[in-house]
Design a protein around this motif. Structure first.
Motif, PDB file in Angstrom:
ATOM      1  N   THR A 188      22.012   4.763  34.184  1.00 35.72           N
ATOM      2  CA  THR A 188      22.938   5.687  33.726  1.00 35.72           C
ATOM      3  C   THR A 188      21.606   6.872  34.350  1.00 35.72           C
ATOM      4  OG1 THR A 188      22.544   5.838  31.486  1.00 35.72           O
ATOM      5  CG2 THR A 188      24.691   5.232  32.638  1.00 35.72           C
ATOM      6  N   GLY A 189      20.724   6.112  34.972  1.00 36.13           N
ATOM      7  CA  GLY A 189      19.440   7.527  34.507  1.00 36.13           C
ATOM      8  C   GLY A 189      19.355   8.228  35.677  1.00 36.13           C
ATOM      9  N   GLY A 190      19.025   9.510  35.100  1.00 32.95           N
ATOM     10  CA  GLY A 190      18.858  11.113  36.134  1.00 32.95           C
ATOM     11  C   GLY A 190      18.429  10.412  37.703  1.00 32.95           C
ATOM     12  N   TRP A 191      17.334   9.952  37.281  1.00 29.90           N
ATOM     13  CA  TRP A 191      17.037   9.435  38.939  1.00 29.90           C
ATOM     14  C   TRP A 191      17.969   8.377  39.528  1.00 29.90           C
ATOM     15  CZ3 TRP A 191      16.685   3.808  39.833  1.00 29.90           C
ATOM     16  CH2 TRP A 191      16.504   2.978  38.476  1.00 29.90           C
ATOM     17  N   ALA A 192      18.916   7.768  38.986  1.00 26.61           N
ATOM     18  CA  ALA A 192      19.560   6.564  39.327  1.00 26.61           C
ATOM     19  C   ALA A 192      21.203   7.303  40.289  1.00 26.61           C
ATOM     20  CB  ALA A 192      19.867   5.266  39.156  1.00 26.61           C
ATOM     21  N   LEU A 193      21.707   8.197  39.060  1.00 28.44           N
ATOM     22  CA  LEU A 193      22.182   9.308  39.521  1.00 28.44           C
ATOM     23  C   LEU A 193      22.967   9.451  41.087  1.00 28.44           C
ATOM     24  CD1 LEU A 193      24.771   9.708  38.056  1.00 28.44           C
ATOM     25  CD2 LEU A 193      23.787  12.384  37.687  1.00 28.44           C
ATOM     26  N   PRO A 194      22.295   9.761  41.862  1.00 29.88           N
ATOM     27  CA  PRO A 194      22.489  10.114  43.110  1.00 29.88           C
ATOM     28  C   PRO A 194      22.705   8.585  43.678  1.00 29.88           C
ATOM     29  CG  PRO A 194      20.299  11.230  43.284  1.00 29.88           C
ATOM     30  CD  PRO A 194      20.878  10.457  41.758  1.00 29.88           C
ATOM     31  N   ASP A 195      21.994   7.485  43.846  1.00 33.13           N
ATOM     32  CA  ASP A 195      21.948   6.607  44.239  1.00 33.13           C
ATOM     33  C   ASP A 195      23.692   5.728  44.070  1.00 33.13           C
ATOM     34  OD1 ASP A 195      20.428   6.610  46.199  1.00 33.13           O
ATOM     35  OD2 ASP A 195      19.385   5.015  45.175  1.00 33.13           O
ATOM     36  N   ILE A 196      24.091   5.674  42.869  1.00 36.11           N
ATOM     37  CA  ILE A 196      24.810   5.438  41.840  1.00 36.11           C
ATOM     38  C   ILE A 196      26.567   6.179  42.545  1.00 36.11           C
ATOM     39  CG2 ILE A 196      26.985   5.633  39.984  1.00 36.11           C
ATOM     40  CD1 ILE A 196      23.359   4.944  38.261  1.00 36.11           C
ATOM     41  N   LEU A 208      31.305  15.789  44.742  1.00 40.07           N
ATOM     42  CA  LEU A 208      30.557  15.304  44.933  1.00 40.07           C
ATOM     43  C   LEU A 208      29.973  15.225  46.363  1.00 40.07           C
ATOM     44  CD1 LEU A 208      30.600  12.816  41.953  1.00 40.07           C
ATOM     45  CD2 LEU A 208      29.834  14.719  42.006  1.00 40.07           C
ATOM     46  N   ALA A 209      30.286  14.893  47.571  1.00 43.63           N
ATOM     47  CA  ALA A 209      29.876  15.192  48.597  1.00 43.63           C
ATOM     48  C   ALA A 209      29.096  16.443  48.822  1.00 43.63           C
ATOM     49  CB  ALA A 209      30.787  14.396  49.779  1.00 43.63           C
ATOM     50  N   LYS A 210      29.781  17.314  48.488  1.00 43.87           N
ATOM     51  CA  LYS A 210      29.312  18.436  49.046  1.00 43.87           C
ATOM     52  C   LYS A 210      28.452  19.341  48.140  1.00 43.87           C
ATOM     53  CE  LYS A 210      34.238  19.137  50.401  1.00 43.87           C
ATOM     54  NZ  LYS A 210      35.490  20.028  49.836  1.00 43.87           N
ATOM     55  N   GLU A 211      28.466  18.349  47.088  1.00 42.24           N
ATOM     56  CA  GLU A 211      27.125  19.289  46.084  1.00 42.24           C
ATOM     57  C   GLU A 211      25.537  19.056  46.971  1.00 42.24           C
ATOM     58  OE1 GLU A 211      27.122  20.257  43.121  1.00 42.24           O
ATOM     59  OE2 GLU A 211      28.760  20.571  43.658  1.00 42.24           O
ATOM     60  N   PRO A 212      24.353  20.168  46.839  1.00 46.00           N
ATOM     61  CA  PRO A 212      23.614  19.981  47.320  1.00 46.00           C
ATOM     62  C   PRO A 212      22.320  18.718  46.473  1.00 46.00           C
ATOM     63  CG  PRO A 212      23.723  22.278  46.258  1.00 46.00           C
ATOM     64  CD  PRO A 212      24.783  21.426  46.126  1.00 46.00           C
ATOM     65  N   ASP A 213      22.765  19.110  45.286  1.00 46.22           N
ATOM     66  CA  ASP A 213      21.947  18.064  44.124  1.00 46.22           C
ATOM     67  C   ASP A 213      23.142  17.381  43.587  1.00 46.22           C
ATOM     68  OD1 ASP A 213      19.634  17.442  42.973  1.00 46.22           O
ATOM     69  OD2 ASP A 213      19.607  18.578  41.531  1.00 46.22           O
ATOM     70  N   ILE A 214      23.048  16.058  43.069  1.00 49.11           N
ATOM     71  CA  ILE A 214      23.641  15.487  42.267  1.00 49.11           C
ATOM     72  C   ILE A 214      22.816  15.096  41.598  1.00 49.11           C
ATOM     73  CG2 ILE A 214      24.550  13.719  42.600  1.00 49.11           C
ATOM     74  CD1 ILE A 214      25.028  12.752  45.511  1.00 49.11           C
ATOM     75  N   ASN A 215      23.863  16.293  40.318  1.00 50.88           N
ATOM     76  CA  ASN A 215      22.798  15.729  38.801  1.00 50.88           C
ATOM     77  C   ASN A 215      23.905  15.383  37.788  1.00 50.88           C
ATOM     78  OD1 ASN A 215      23.692  18.397  38.776  1.00 50.88           O
ATOM     79  ND2 ASN A 215      21.524  19.141  39.189  1.00 50.88           N
ATOM     80  N   TYR A 216      22.883  15.461  36.524  1.00 46.78           N
ATOM     81  CA  TYR A 216      24.083  15.527  35.751  1.00 46.78           C
ATOM     82  C   TYR A 216      25.174  16.793  35.689  1.00 46.78           C
ATOM     83  CZ  TYR A 216      21.887  10.853  33.193  1.00 46.78           C
ATOM     84  OH  TYR A 216      21.024  10.575  33.216  1.00 46.78           O
ATOM     85  N   GLU A 217      24.754  17.585  35.536  1.00 48.78           N
ATOM     86  CA  GLU A 217      25.295  18.958  35.697  1.00 48.78           C
ATOM     87  C   GLU A 217      26.416  18.763  35.979  1.00 48.78           C
ATOM     88  OE1 GLU A 217      26.928  22.428  36.651  1.00 48.78           O
ATOM     89  OE2 GLU A 217      25.455  22.022  38.051  1.00 48.78           O
ATOM     90  N   ALA A 218      25.870  18.343  37.731  1.00 51.29           N
ATOM     91  CA  ALA A 218      27.656  18.766  38.684  1.00 51.29           C
ATOM     92  C   ALA A 218      28.305  17.475  38.133  1.00 51.29           C
ATOM     93  CB  ALA A 218      26.474  17.921  40.236  1.00 51.29           C
ATOM     94  N   LEU A 219      27.930  16.892  38.421  1.00 47.22           N
ATOM     95  CA  LEU A 219      28.380  15.422  37.485  1.00 47.22           C
ATOM     96  C   LEU A 219      29.410  15.437  36.296  1.00 47.22           C
ATOM     97  CD1 LEU A 219      29.487  12.226  37.706  1.00 47.22           C
ATOM     98  CD2 LEU A 219      27.815  11.805  36.093  1.00 47.22           C
ATOM     99  N   PHE A 220      29.024  16.107  35.635  1.00 52.04           N
ATOM    100  CA  PHE A 220      30.121  16.959  34.437  1.00 52.04           C
ATOM    101  C   PHE A 220      30.520  17.380  34.827  1.00 52.04           C
ATOM    102  CE2 PHE A 220      27.021  13.617  32.091  1.00 52.04           C
ATOM    103  CZ  PHE A 220      27.715  12.694  31.476  1.00 52.04           C
TER     104      PHE A 220
END
Length: 317
Positions: A188-196, A208-220
């Protein structure tokens, strides 16, 4: 000795520098960290940033340099003991000598999560509590624990601070930045989120595939919009975080749990993560208060001030 400090928080993304006078941050600045390239290359710029903040102020109006590091430190000998993929050269450095040479001041060294906990207990939402667990949700999952008003230490200074590396998957699991696999951070760490996210079989059809930055903000955000992949991964994060909080309460018996980090700025998410925690606790745990950090952006700096004051004998820790 002056009851003022120069605080330096060597974060993974930014280095924050602040002047703290009588418990108040009077001025601050930050510079990029480039932490993957080591600490030594950043020390000259850090020194320059400190002197820019000081301006015409004499440095002897400050009593010490407070330094926070994103890893386990020996606060007695002033040594960095363990870091992964951030400032790794600092483990062989004498930061106390650097403080004396660069500023002519003694050093107070702390792990960032421990400093943050002290900041919240003495200047934030933890005032009045002596048994407290802090959980920071960010690039990693940071933790710190105080019992009877004192920070946990342990034989190797890591008691209470490696909560992000409790295992939630025992059969293999994702590789962590630590030597283990299946850790809370790895899942669940922010560093692992893009690969997850990118490894999810439905990723290419997800927003999510269209997001330039995959982070918690985009996820939620996308989870709230009904994106199936985002919702599934967000639920997994929440389930793991809730289980982690329950484990920390069972392990340390706090009266208060403080949740910090940018992702917890959302009151809705805070309520979702904490919902159901009480029902999962042993009856003997009693009532455990759970609060959002009052000063998530300044708690490390304020905690360094408290620790420096304690070292000078002006207060207790």
């Amino acid at each position: 000795m002056p009851n003022n400090i120069i605080a330096i928080d060597f974060g993974g993304t930014n280095i924050k520098i602040a002047l703290v006078e009588d418990g108040v941050i009077t001025t601050s600045d930050s510079i990029p960290a480039y932490s993957d390239k080591g600490l030594a290359p950043r020390l000259p710029d850090t020194k320059d940033a400190v002197y820019r903040l000081l301006g015409s102020r004499p440095i002897d109006t400050f009593g010490s340099i407070g330094i926070a590091m994103p890893g386990v430190v020996d606060s007695v000998r002033g040594k960095v003991l363990a870091l992964y993929e951030k400032y790794e050269d600092s483990k062989s450095m004498d930061l106390g000598a650097w403080c004396r040479e660069a500023f002519g001041l003694p050093m107070v060294l702390a792990m960032d999560s421990k400093a943050a906990l002290m900041g919240e207990m003495h200047h934030g939402c933890g005032q009045g509590f002596s048994d407290v667990v802090l959980v920071i949700f960010g690039t990693g999952i940071g933790t710190a624990v105080a019992l009877d008003g004192k920070l946990l230490g342990g034989a190797n200074f890591q008691a209470g601070v490696v909560g992000g590396h409790f295992c939630v998957e025992i059969n293999g699991g994702r590789k962590c930045t630590c030597p283990n696999s299946g850790c809370i951070e790895a899942n669940t760490g922010g560093w692992a989120l893009p690969d997850i996210v990118r490894e999810h079989p439905g990723y290419s059809q997800s927003s999510l595939a269209k997001e330039p930055d995959i982070n918690y903000e985009a996820l939620f955000r996308l989870s709230r919009c009904g994106d199936a992949v985002a919702s599934e991964i967000a639920k997994r994060c929440i389930d793991v975080w809730r289980a982690a909080i329950v484990s920390y309460i069972h392990a340390y018996d706090p009266a208060l749990v403080i949740l910090s980090g940018g992702v917890m700025n959302s009151g809705e998410l805070f309520a979702t993560v904490t919902d159901g925690v009480a029902e999962r606790l042993w009856d003997s745990c009693g009532h455990v208060e759970i609060r959002r950090a009052a000063n998530p952006d300044s708690s490390v700096i304020l905690g360094l001030y408290h620790l420096a004051s304690a070292q000078r004998g002006n207060t207790t820790t």
